[in-house]
Design a protein around this motif. Structure first.
Motif, PDB file in Angstrom:
ATOM      1  N   ASN A 240       0.807  -1.215   0.105  1.00 24.76           N
ATOM      2  CA  ASN A 240       0.015  -0.029  -0.053  1.00 24.76           C
ATOM      3  C   ASN A 240       1.054   1.307   0.179  1.00 24.76           C
ATOM      4  O   ASN A 240       0.652   1.938   1.055  1.00 24.76           O
ATOM      5  CB  ASN A 240      -0.894  -0.027   1.187  1.00 24.76           C
ATOM      6  CG  ASN A 240      -0.254   0.194   2.512  1.00 24.76           C
ATOM      7  OD1 ASN A 240       0.959  -0.384   2.729  1.00 24.76           O
ATOM      8  ND2 ASN A 240      -0.856   0.326   3.573  1.00 24.76           N
ATOM      9  N   PRO A 241       1.681   1.400  -0.895  1.00 21.47           N
ATOM     10  CA  PRO A 241       2.305   2.738  -1.074  1.00 21.47           C
ATOM     11  C   PRO A 241       1.380   3.987  -1.268  1.00 21.47           C
ATOM     12  O   PRO A 241       0.297   3.561  -1.556  1.00 21.47           O
ATOM     13  CB  PRO A 241       3.183   2.351  -2.302  1.00 21.47           C
ATOM     14  CG  PRO A 241       2.526   1.535  -3.163  1.00 21.47           C
ATOM     15  CD  PRO A 241       1.926   0.656  -2.300  1.00 21.47           C
ATOM     16  N   PHE A 242       1.658   5.247  -0.868  1.00 21.92           N
ATOM     17  CA  PHE A 242       1.053   6.291  -1.139  1.00 21.92           C
ATOM     18  C   PHE A 242       1.108   6.512  -2.400  1.00 21.92           C
ATOM     19  O   PHE A 242       2.226   6.375  -3.285  1.00 21.92           O
ATOM     20  CB  PHE A 242       1.449   7.493  -0.231  1.00 21.92           C
ATOM     21  CG  PHE A 242       1.648   7.325   1.276  1.00 21.92           C
ATOM     22  CD1 PHE A 242       0.671   6.808   1.957  1.00 21.92           C
ATOM     23  CD2 PHE A 242       2.607   7.363   1.955  1.00 21.92           C
ATOM     24  CE1 PHE A 242       0.591   6.264   3.135  1.00 21.92           C
ATOM     25  CE2 PHE A 242       2.663   7.399   3.174  1.00 21.92           C
ATOM     26  CZ  PHE A 242       1.614   6.539   4.048  1.00 21.92           C
ATOM     27  N   PRO A 243       0.061   7.188  -3.048  1.00 23.59           N
ATOM     28  CA  PRO A 243       0.185   7.375  -4.643  1.00 23.59           C
ATOM     29  C   PRO A 243       1.196   8.756  -4.805  1.00 23.59           C
ATOM     30  O   PRO A 243       0.829   9.698  -5.248  1.00 23.59           O
ATOM     31  CB  PRO A 243      -1.395   7.859  -4.923  1.00 23.59           C
ATOM     32  CG  PRO A 243      -1.944   8.102  -3.738  1.00 23.59           C
ATOM     33  CD  PRO A 243      -1.380   7.257  -2.709  1.00 23.59           C
ATOM     34  N   LYS A 244       2.199   8.682  -4.564  1.00 21.83           N
ATOM     35  CA  LYS A 244       3.243   9.800  -4.503  1.00 21.83           C
ATOM     36  C   LYS A 244       4.630   9.019  -5.056  1.00 21.83           C
ATOM     37  O   LYS A 244       4.678   7.987  -5.199  1.00 21.83           O
ATOM     38  CB  LYS A 244       3.405  10.373  -3.174  1.00 21.83           C
ATOM     39  CG  LYS A 244       2.105  11.043  -2.379  1.00 21.83           C
ATOM     40  CD  LYS A 244       2.241  11.697  -1.306  1.00 21.83           C
ATOM     41  CE  LYS A 244       1.046  12.455  -1.130  1.00 21.83           C
ATOM     42  NZ  LYS A 244       1.161  13.445   0.010  1.00 21.83           N
TER      43      LYS A 244
ATOM     44  N   PHE B  60       7.625  10.812   4.385  1.00 24.86           N
ATOM     45  CA  PHE B  60       6.246  10.932   5.083  1.00 24.86           C
ATOM     46  C   PHE B  60       6.293  10.726   6.747  1.00 24.86           C
ATOM     47  O   PHE B  60       5.949  11.705   7.200  1.00 24.86           O
ATOM     48  CB  PHE B  60       5.051  10.330   4.443  1.00 24.86           C
ATOM     49  CG  PHE B  60       3.784  10.633   5.175  1.00 24.86           C
ATOM     50  CD1 PHE B  60       3.107  11.804   5.082  1.00 24.86           C
ATOM     51  CD2 PHE B  60       3.060   9.544   5.971  1.00 24.86           C
ATOM     52  CE1 PHE B  60       1.872  12.091   5.619  1.00 24.86           C
ATOM     53  CE2 PHE B  60       2.123   9.728   6.610  1.00 24.86           C
ATOM     54  CZ  PHE B  60       1.224  11.054   6.472  1.00 24.86           C
TER      55      PHE B  60
ATOM     56  N   TYR C 250       3.499   3.701  -7.582  1.00 21.91           N
ATOM     57  CA  TYR C 250       2.729   2.766  -8.246  1.00 21.91           C
ATOM     58  C   TYR C 250       3.378   2.328  -9.701  1.00 21.91           C
ATOM     59  O   TYR C 250       3.065   1.254 -10.125  1.00 21.91           O
ATOM     60  CB  TYR C 250       1.452   3.231  -8.590  1.00 21.91           C
ATOM     61  CG  TYR C 250       0.296   3.498  -7.752  1.00 21.91           C
ATOM     62  CD1 TYR C 250       0.833   3.560  -6.225  1.00 21.91           C
ATOM     63  CD2 TYR C 250      -0.889   3.851  -7.941  1.00 21.91           C
ATOM     64  CE1 TYR C 250       0.062   3.695  -5.222  1.00 21.91           C
ATOM     65  CE2 TYR C 250      -1.785   3.852  -6.624  1.00 21.91           C
ATOM     66  CZ  TYR C 250      -1.102   4.047  -5.450  1.00 21.91           C
ATOM     67  OH  TYR C 250      -2.276   4.066  -4.348  1.00 21.91           O
TER      68      TYR C 250
ATOM     69  N   ARG D 217       9.610   1.983   4.164  1.00 20.55           N
ATOM     70  CA  ARG D 217       8.811   3.136   4.613  1.00 20.55           C
ATOM     71  C   ARG D 217       8.679   2.791   6.263  1.00 20.55           C
ATOM     72  O   ARG D 217       8.821   3.736   7.069  1.00 20.55           O
ATOM     73  CB  ARG D 217       7.464   3.132   4.005  1.00 20.55           C
ATOM     74  CG  ARG D 217       6.666   4.156   4.440  1.00 20.55           C
ATOM     75  CD  ARG D 217       5.355   4.319   3.478  1.00 20.55           C
ATOM     76  NE  ARG D 217       4.476   3.210   3.876  1.00 20.55           N
ATOM     77  CZ  ARG D 217       3.277   3.056   3.089  1.00 20.55           C
ATOM     78  NH1 ARG D 217       3.013   3.984   2.154  1.00 20.55           N
ATOM     79  NH2 ARG D 217       2.459   1.963   3.548  1.00 20.55           N
TER      80      ARG D 217
END
Ligand code: ADP
Ligand code: MG
Lengths: 311, 302
Positions: A146-150, A158, A195, A209
């Motif tokens: 579940n990476p952040f969409p960044k 983060f 992504y 992360r």
């Protein structure tokens, strides 16, 4: 492998169901402990302790969703810098139990937890404990990457940013990626969207992360179930690498995986408790050294499950 | 085993893989009906457009955009309406965005799931369906009279804000809900507070859809006539129009169109009104295209 066999040769004298690795303690954590918000970020986890120190001691932990019990009276100890695997049929409360260790069940409104979980002699559920701070020090990796969409870079900064860690972000990004064995693959494209990575790379990014906020423990909930065998092997190698510095709890439905990576294994099951009540509660059947659980378990149910005779 | 296999009925297909006759016919017929239904909508739209363009294109010129209205059709322009509409748009956007997104964030991310919240949600959903003229009456009694803002630009902007707010809240909530749960989990697992996660992860991930919803509601507001007419937009404003003077009287393109059609001269009713409609529709077309572009770019970045 060698290193693990040596730990397995340690005599296991504890009773199986209920671990009393440390003498029962009654003292409550004192007020203003390291968990309160103000002292939080500064308190680095103590990594000098020896290998068999107990990180978590769960006592009679039960979890209910609404009025339905999901998990009943689980007591066990998690030891420092070991990999503990939770195995058992699906629905027996492994994820539920795992979420108790970093208080993510608090975020599910219907979830209610009783019993006690001590983290280095401190009750995680005491009044003065800040759940947000708990989650920083006890990291988590999820079933689906579940990476952040960044960008890859932003994914890794983060955590340090929200925790106001005074660190050099470039350095954090590089070290965490190196630790997660991903640096060589992504060092040229840190600004790319996360992504764009493959599933296995995304999962290693998620592990990286989790490392950025310097946790002591990493909880992993079936981290390989969405990955192919090669990506899975990568993650397993990585886990064995991380074991030197971190305490890891992994939920897995893959028994070979538990056998391959873990030092100790806890087997859970969900059984109908009585004839006039067909609700199933998750229970801990036994916990012990992985070699013992897989070769010579104490309980019939463990043996049946492991040999595939489970119903 | 071998015996059982040989006893199984022979499933050799006689007609190969051809579909039963009835199926094909029914399929074709249904498709035809659906196609005709689409055509009806298309024909109506094209007729409307052709009619308006034929009537109005002659009246279009730069002067038409830069001049105030006039008693003579050749000199009439929609400068007052254009500046009024643009300033309404900006004001409504400035007020709707924080209010709508704030309410959506609260309801979607923080509100406890209880009876009070459900009541609030039901009310917002119902407000989205209230006829726009009711908002006009509300604006008239609250902003014009009760708060004493008079028939001014700010009254119109506030009235339109109330009109689009429920729609924006509903659209923003949907946008937030579409952000995967896993992203929130990932943020929380790093020791971020729920507020940090909402503001730094969930909201940014939802912003493209929120903007799309905002622009579409704004374009609805821009085309509205009834509420601002009731709440005090003036029909024909000639000069001194300062679009940014909040306490000044104002007009808007739809109001001007309404005014043109009401005039006795045929040039106004047909040519000038149609020209103004073309301007309004072009504006709406631009806004809707912007919404589509934002949505597509977002879809590509995923
Ligand atoms: N958020 C939830 N709300 C209600 N019930 C839940 C929730 N999460 C899990 N459960 C229930 O708790 C039991 C244990 O689930 P889980 O911990 O996910 O098991 P496992 O990870 O071993 O498959 C299941 O019966 C499941 O339906
Ligand atoms: Mg699970």
């Amino acid at each position: 492998m060698d290193q693990r066999t040596s730990t397995q040769s340690q005599p296991t004298t504890q009773p199986i169901r209920l671990e009393t690795g440390t003498a029962a303690r009654t003292e409550q954590p004192t007020a203003g402990s390291a968990w309160s918000k103000d002292t939080g970020a500064g308190a680095a986890p103590d990594r000098s302790a020896t290998r068999h120190d107990v990180v978590f001691q769960a006592r009679d932990v039960s979890v209910h969703y609404g009025s339905a019990p999901a998990l009943v009276n689980v007591s066990l100890a998690i030891r420092q810098r070991e990999i503990t695997a939770f195995i058992g049929p699906s629905g027996c409360g492994k994820s539920t139990f795992l979420r108790c260790f970093n208080r993510t069940n608090d975020l599910i409104p219907s979830a209610r937890i009783t019993g006690q979980i001590d983290y280095h002699h401190q009750n995680l559920y005491a009044k003065d404990v800040d759940a947000v701070e708990v989650r920083r020090r006890i990291g988590m990796v999820f079933q689906k990457p579940n990476p952040f969409p960044k960008s890859i870079y932003d994914n890794l900064t983060f955590g340090p940013k929200v925790n106001r860690m005074k660190v050099d972000f470039d350095e954090v990004v590089e070290t965490s990626l190196r630790r997660a064995a991903l640096w060589d693959e992504v060092k040229g494209k840190l600004k790319q969207n996360a992504y764009s990575l493959s599933g296995g790379q995304q999962q290693r990014l998620c592990i990286a992360r989790a490392l950025t906020v310097d946790p002591e423990v990493i909880l992993m909930d079936e981290p390989c179930s969405a990955l192919d065998p090669i990506a899975t092997a990568h993650i397993e190698d990585l886990m064995r690498e991380l074991e030197h510095d971190y305490t890891i709890i992994i939920v897995t439905h893959n028994m070979q995986q538990a056998a391959r990576v873990s030092d100790r294994t806890a087997f859970f099951t969900a059984e109908v408790e009585s004839e006039n009540d067909d609700r199933r509660f998750g229970r801990l059947v036994e916990i012990g050294d992985t070699s013992m659980i897989f070769s010579n378990p104490n309980d019939r149910r463990t043996e049946d499950y492991i040999s595939g005779r489970f119903g | 085993m071998a015996v059982a296999t040989s006893e199984r009925p022979n499933r050799q297909v006689d007609g190969g893989f051809r579909a039963p006759v009835g199926n094909t016919v029914r399929e074709r017929f249904t498709q035809l009906v659906l196609f005709l239904a689409t055509c009806v909508a298309l024909v109506v739209l094209v007729t409307l457009l052709v009619d308006i363009v034929r009537d109005g294109v002659g009246g279009l010129s730069l002067n038409f955009l830069t001049q105030y209205t006039s008693r003579v059709a050749e000199n009439a322009g929609i400068r007052a309406g254009l500046t009024g509409t643009l300033s309404l748009m900006v004001l409504v956007a400035l007020m709707t965005f924080p209010l709508g997104v704030g309410a959506a964030l609260y309801l979607e991310e923080f509100a406890p799931r209880n009876r009070w919240t459900r009541l609030l949600e039901a009310n917002i959903n119902n407000l989205a369906g209230v006829p726009s003229i009711v908002y006009g009456l509300l604006g008239l009694s609250v902003f014009v009279f009760f708060l004493g803002f008079g028939r001014s630009l700010i009254t119109g902007a506030l009235t339109l804000t109330l009109l689009v707010l429920p729609v924006v809240i509903v659209a923003s909530r949907e946008a937030l809900r579409a952000v995967p749960r896993e992203i929130r989990d990932g943020g929380l697992a790093l020791g971020a507070t729920p507020l940090q996660v909402a503001l730094r992860q969930t909201l940014p991930a939802a912003i493209p859809s929120i903007l799309t919803g905002m622009i579409l509601s704004l374009s609805r507001a821009v085309g509205e006539t009834a509420p601002i007419l009731v709440a005090g937009a003036v029909g024909s404003r000639r000069a001194d129009n300062e679009p940014w003077n909040l306490s000044e009287a104002y007009t808007a393109i739809p109001i001007q169109i309404f005014d043109f059609v009401k005039r006795p001269q045929e040039e106004f009713q047909i040519q000038v009104a149609s020209a103004a409609i073309i301007v309004l529709m072009t504006l709406l077309l631009f806004m809707n295209s912007a919404a589509i572009i934002i949505r597509n770019r977002y879809a590509r970045n995923r």
